[in-house]
Design an enzyme around this catalytic site. Structure first.
Site, PDB file in Angstrom:
ATOM      1  CB  THR A   1       3.608  40.761  10.205  1.00 31.29           C
ATOM      2  OG1 THR A   1       4.953  40.819   9.813  1.00 31.29           O
ATOM      3  CG2 THR A   1       3.327  41.890  11.175  1.00 31.29           C
TER       4      THR A   1
ATOM      5  CD  GLU B   1       1.202  31.488   6.036  1.00 31.24           C
ATOM      6  OE1 GLU B   1       1.367  32.648   5.631  1.00 31.24           O
ATOM      7  OE2 GLU B   1       2.144  30.745   6.387  1.00 31.24           O
TER       8      GLU B   1
END
Length: 412
Positions: A201, A284
């Site tokens: 999110t 990430e």
């Protein structure tokens, strides 16, 4: 009126308090419950995910903004549980936490704006949030340290907090803007209006002490979001919880006028642009941050359509991870983007290195030089489409083994 400037660390918008505590939602035991409270209430504008699957706090937040006409008395954010795909129990749990927050922060129930981030499909532990409310109230304050608590508590797979401040001078009076964001995966925001057909999110909270109505804030927020958060992608996945909220406390006493709006809008875009960049830079497993500059398109929408096709191509993204100047993948992705163009008119550059033009590999193409550019942390790939005068800049990144590792084990 002077141009906006990056604010000093202590220059937070007046009229707000922030704080965070450990409610026991995150398995790590780290900060996971945050609040931002406008002391005398605030006007607000918000944009939400266009994913057809939306989390309970998105549903409740939309409803509350409609009910109050854009008034907010408290922002309540938890990390560690997205409260999504949890059915009516999830809605009831979100409502329960809003009731508790309203009682604690002395506002009416539907002036509480809830947000959640974390894993999807896990029952939401409302009892933990309610139990932590007294400690959360005690943790509130108006210092940079308090604002930092808020920014850290909303993190999930983020490795660093994401904040930005700016100041606008209006005839000697300061208007301040502070932004805090989270997001490192499941990032391809497609943000739209808080009502209308449905569509890890991204959460963004923007605070200012300017005097403004909700409609004025919306008019400023939408273009700022389109140029920033709607122009980034880490992995092409649009979250169920994406939210951008802009709050104005009015504590500066400075009203938005035709004269001051332009500089305020510029400062807001500065803050949003910085936060968007920080999100991609902290993606990430990200090793390289890539700006796709699509030029000479017919329209901005078509330019962005081409950029998104490239940004979401696993073949392009994996090539970027090793600095492989495989320009054929760029052209192929543009080719299936749905935008009609003549490849013979297209020119592609990696940094300043020409790699494709006139329908074939550029005569000056230097594979080693292009590879060297692509081994830098940040660089730009430019595509000239030869169709018109429109352009866009779209921020994205590579796809690495670390990204796969993080997301292969996310729920276990």
């Amino acid at each position: 009126m002077e141009d906006e400037q990056i604010a000093k660390p202590e220059a937070l918008p007046r009229g707000f308090v922030w704080g965070a505590v450990k409610a026991g939602i995150k398995a790590s035991g780290k900060l996971d419950l945050a609040a931002a409270v406008p002391v005398k209430g605030a006007t607000a504008a918000a944009m939400f995910t266009k994913n057809q699957l939306v989390a309970a706090p998105v549903t409740v937040g939309r409803k509350h903004l409609l009910a109050t006409g854009g008034r907010v008395g408290a922002v309540l954010v938890n990390a560690g549980n997205a409260n999504c795909a949890t059915g009516q129990p999830g809605i009831d749990a979100c409502t329960q936490t809003c009731v508790a927050a309203a009682e604690r922060f002395h506002c009416i129930f539907d002036e509480v704006f809830p947000s959640s981030t974390g894993i999807i499909g896990v029952p939401f532990p409302a009892e933990k949030v309610v139990a932590a409310m007294p400690a959360l109230q005690a943790a509130l304050g108006d210092t940079p340290a308090h604002a930092e608590l808020f920014a850290r508590a909303i993190m999930t797979t983020d490795t660093k907090m994401k904040v930005m401040r700016a100041v606008v001078d209006v005839d000697g009076a300061e208007v301040r803007i502070f932004g805090a964001a989270k997001g490192a995966g499941m990032i391809h925001p497609q943000l739209g209006a808080p009502v209308g057909p449905p569509h890890a999110t991204m959460l963004v909270y923007l605070f200012t002490d300017v005097v403004a109505e909700s409609a004025e804030l919306r008019a400023l927020l939408e273009p700022a979001v389109e140029m920033s958060f709607n122009s980034i992608s880490i992995d092409g996945d649009t979250s169920t919880n994406d939210t951008v909220l802009l709050l104005a406390s009015g504590a500066s006493g400075v009203k938005l006028t035709e004269r001051s709006s332009e500089a305020f809008a510029s400062a807001l875009k500065l803050v949003c642009g910085s936060l968007a960049h920080q999100i991609v830079d902290d993606g990430e497993g990200v090793g390289h941050v890539v700006t796709l500059h699509v030029m000479s398109a017919r329209t901005e929408a078509e330019a962005k359509q081409v950029a998104k096709a490239i940004a979401h191509s696993p073949l392009c993204k994996t090539a970027w991870s090793s600095g492989d100047p495989n320009w054929g993948r760029l052209l192929a992705a543009a080719g299936y983007s749905g935008v009609a163009f003549d490849p013979a008119l297209v020119k592609i550059r990696i940094g300043e290195q020409p790699v494709f033009e006139l329908g074939v590999r550029a005569a000056e193409f230097d594979k080693d030089a292009a590879h060297a550019v692509m081994m830098e942390r940040e660089y730009t790939i430019t595509l000239e489409m030869g169709l018109g005068e429109a352009e866009c800049r779209f921020l994205t990144c590579d796809l690495t083994e670390e990204y796969v590792r993080i997301n292969a084990d996310y729920s276990t």
